[in-house]
Design a protein around this motif. Sequence first.
Motif, PDB file in Angstrom:
ATOM      1  N   ILE A  60       0.706  -1.144   0.056  1.00  0.00           N
ATOM      2  CA  ILE A  60      -0.062  -0.205  -0.019  1.00  0.00           C
ATOM      3  C   ILE A  60       0.908   1.422  -0.104  1.00  0.00           C
ATOM      4  O   ILE A  60       0.675   2.114  -0.776  1.00  0.00           O
ATOM      5  CB  ILE A  60      -0.967  -0.072   1.041  1.00  0.00           C
ATOM      6  N   THR A  82      -5.733   1.949  -2.852  1.00  0.00           N
ATOM      7  CA  THR A  82      -6.318   1.118  -1.697  1.00  0.00           C
ATOM      8  C   THR A  82      -7.360   1.571  -0.944  1.00  0.00           C
ATOM      9  O   THR A  82      -7.438   2.598  -0.489  1.00  0.00           O
ATOM     10  CB  THR A  82      -5.336   0.548  -0.732  1.00  0.00           C
ATOM     11  N   THR A  94      -6.782  -6.646   1.651  1.00  0.00           N
ATOM     12  CA  THR A  94      -6.895  -5.517   1.076  1.00  0.00           C
ATOM     13  C   THR A  94      -7.650  -5.307  -0.155  1.00  0.00           C
ATOM     14  O   THR A  94      -7.746  -6.316  -0.989  1.00  0.00           O
ATOM     15  CB  THR A  94      -5.318  -4.955   0.417  1.00  0.00           C
ATOM     16  N   GLU A  96      -8.639  -2.936  -3.319  1.00  0.00           N
ATOM     17  CA  GLU A  96      -8.169  -1.772  -4.100  1.00  0.00           C
ATOM     18  C   GLU A  96      -9.072  -1.567  -5.508  1.00  0.00           C
ATOM     19  O   GLU A  96      -9.589  -2.551  -5.744  1.00  0.00           O
ATOM     20  CB  GLU A  96      -6.672  -2.007  -4.296  1.00  0.00           C
TER      21      GLU A  96
END
Length: 293
Positions: A60, A82, A94, A96
């Motif tokens: 990130i 993200t 995560t 994104e």
Amino acid sequence: MPARFPFTPLLKTETSKSQSDSQPGCQLLVQKPGDRGVWALGTSYILKHRPYTPGCEIEIQNADLVRRRLGERQGMPPIPKTELHWRDGDRYFTMESRIKGESLDNALPSLTQEDLTRIGQQVGQYLLGLKTITLPHTARLDGRLVNDWRLFKPLPDSSSGDYLVCTTDSELASNLALPIAHRLDKPNLDAFMAKMPSGLPFTFSHSDVHEGNIMINDGNFAGLVDWELAGFYPSWWEYVNSSPLLSEYFPVQMQNHYALEWFRVYHSIRDKTKEEGAFRLSEYLAGRAWSGA
């Protein structure tokens, strides 16, 4: 086709068109070694999951750095943003934004040689932008040593020494000599390492530019994904380690044929049989050009 010096290939899923059509909301795109996976959430988002390890948030940070430094430049492809990230027990997730298009390896059957030439030039210009971000040493953004094992292969045990963050060419050469010192006598090791191309300045590199991470849309480069390995590497590393399918079309400022030849020999000494490494070294030190893949 992976980068020139693959370490661990991706385990790609086999999803038929009918399967993807019947499950448009959530689709497994890629399975990676180490119990990691990448899912498509509709057409706008990507979900990644992996075991949690301290520092795994670095991907990130890498993407955010590039977005801050280069994202405003005219014509720069988007960097995945993200939207959410969280730890759930021993897992890390995560979510994104998804870059529009498809990976180069999936797009290849529909591309012409003219397309590949144009895409190679576009990718090369993008990587030139990354090279404007420099640091006085080789490191990840959080200060740890860069973690692309294609450059700094894990050492077998502590008796071989330890990799250290490099600030000079001499320190870079010392690092790279660690995994090959036991394979060469000292005169040959010294002669070979003396030919190592200068790695200065240490520049920000994606360090995983292969066909699975290059996104294509309407026959043009649309962006890079998977920024986990990014960090500050020797200035020649991005070209040496990039997709051989495209790198011959990179701008001349990106190309470094001397470094590529040197690292090919280094790779043979380090990762091939001792006999093959010795042969490649003798050819190289005698000034005979590389003729292999």
